[in-house]
Design an enzyme around this catalytic site. Structure first.
Site, mmCIF file in Angstrom:
data_model
loop_
_atom_site.group_PDB
_atom_site.id
_atom_site.type_symbol
_atom_site.label_atom_id
_atom_site.label_comp_id
_atom_site.label_asym_id
_atom_site.label_seq_id
_atom_site.Cartn_x
_atom_site.Cartn_y
_atom_site.Cartn_z
ATOM 1 N N ASP A 47 -2.102 -7.803 7.307
ATOM 2 C CA ASP A 47 -1.747 -6.495 6.748
ATOM 3 C C ASP A 47 -2.979 -5.696 6.349
ATOM 4 O OD1 ASP A 47 0.910 -6.883 7.162
ATOM 5 O OD2 ASP A 47 1.427 -7.301 5.074
ATOM 6 N N ASN A 63 -0.881 1.851 1.012
ATOM 7 C CA ASN A 63 -0.134 1.045 0.036
ATOM 8 C C ASN A 63 -0.151 1.636 -1.358
ATOM 9 O OD1 ASN A 63 0.894 -0.978 1.626
ATOM 10 N ND2 ASN A 63 -0.464 -2.582 0.893
ATOM 11 N N ASP A 64 -1.363 1.778 -1.910
ATOM 12 C CA ASP A 64 -1.415 2.154 -3.315
ATOM 13 C C ASP A 64 -2.763 2.709 -3.736
ATOM 14 O OD1 ASP A 64 -2.967 -0.296 -3.533
ATOM 15 O OD2 ASP A 64 -1.097 -1.385 -3.766
ATOM 16 N N LYS A 98 -1.546 1.914 -22.617
ATOM 17 C CA LYS A 98 -2.608 0.980 -22.996
ATOM 18 C C LYS A 98 -2.360 -0.269 -22.162
ATOM 19 C CE LYS A 98 -3.293 2.643 -27.722
ATOM 20 N NZ LYS A 98 -4.706 3.003 -27.543
ATOM 21 N N LEU A 138 4.582 -4.992 -6.569
ATOM 22 C CA LEU A 138 5.590 -6.046 -6.744
ATOM 23 C C LEU A 138 5.114 -7.067 -7.763
ATOM 24 C CD1 LEU A 138 8.341 -7.101 -5.673
ATOM 25 C CD2 LEU A 138 7.052 -8.432 -3.992
#
Length: 283
Positions: A66, A140-141, A168, A185
């Site tokens: 991936d 993805n992120d 925080k 996840l």
């Protein structure tokens, strides 16, 4: 699709073995194969630099895991080139084709018998003194997190200019549906169907346990204000690209104008992939 690009994970023997057989197979069917320069040099073939490949091909076959797939998706994002992932890595959510299936799937792809999923990507910009000093695209992120020895950090979050909360925490993940089965996840986020038009905001180890992940429409813009001043804090894109942040930097995240176009293996559905990769239903 006359020109097929092939990009393999560098430093592994398996991609080389597949390329050695795949290139003549494609040529026998009337297609031109362009192999990435790093792997081609190992096979004494003429190679094509990765950066040039998106402008030269109609499809790219990715041989790896991936991580390789994600890096190629970012590479071709502005060209809209579809990509087919062959898994020779680990988990393989994106590289859903197995090695022993490659020729059967390629036959169907070349005959236009496989569908292409279009998945949203994220654009992130770091504002320093109101100036965008660096910009990235993510599959993805987009993650803001602390360094290994840093303490908890303060992140002030706005959505479409409206204050959400000050977290925080060890950091914050802004994830696409594709990334919902990755880092998000692990941070307790939900699994989103990959073609949904949504994003996830997921705090990493928040000090307040009621701070939970939230799902938003993908047309909303998220602004992350770094309030901590003495900690090492980094912006990380897809776990592959990093940038050091300073106090009062603002990370602006919104949906990219480009989409990742990924071939879906014929006769296979997302829920089958979920069952297989996450071992749902097993005891």
């Amino acid at each position: 699709m006359k020109k097929i690009g092939i990009i393999g994970k560098a430093g592994k023997q398996e991609p080389l073995d597949i390329i050695r057989e795949l290139v003549p197979w494609l040529k026998a069917k009337g297609h031109e194969a362009l192999v990435d320069a790093e792997n081609a040099s190992q096979l004494n073939m003429q190679g094509t630099p990765r950066a040039q490949m998106p402008s030269l091909v109609d499809l790219i076959v990715v041989l790896g895991g991936d991580g390789t797939m994600i890096s190629v998706a970012r590479l071709v994002a502005d060209k809209g080139i579809p990509i087919l992932g062959v898994n020779i890595g680990g988990l393989g959510f994106l590289t859903a084709v197995q090695k022993d299936e490659i020729y059967d799937v390629m036959e169907k792809v070349l005959k236009d018998e496989c569908s292409i999923e279009e998945r949203i990507m994220l654009n992130s910009c770091v504002l320093r003194h109101s100036e965008c000093i660096t910009e990235y695209i993510a599959v993805n992120d987009v993650v803001v997190n602390k360094g290994a020895l840093a303490r908890i950090i303060d992140l002030e979050i706005y959505v479409n200019g409206i204050y959400l909360s000050t977290f925080k925490a060890d950091g914050l993940i802004i994830s696409t549906p594709t990334g919902s089965t990755a880092y998000a996840l692990s941070a307790g986020g939900p699994i989103l169907y990959p073609t949904l038009n949504s994003i996830i905001i997921a705090p990493i180890c928040p000090h307040t346990l009621t701070n939970r992940p939230i799902v938003l429409p993908d047309d909303m813009q998220v602004e992350i204000y770094l309030k901590s001043g003495k900690e090492d804090v980094y912006l990380t894109i897809d776990g592959q690209v990093g940038f050091s942040l300073r106090q009062n930097d603002v990370v602006v995240v919104k949906k990219s104008g480009h989409k990742a176009r990924i071939f879906v293996p014929c006769e296979r559905d997302y829920f089958q992939i979920i069952r297989t990769k996450l071992k749902w239903g097993e005891r």
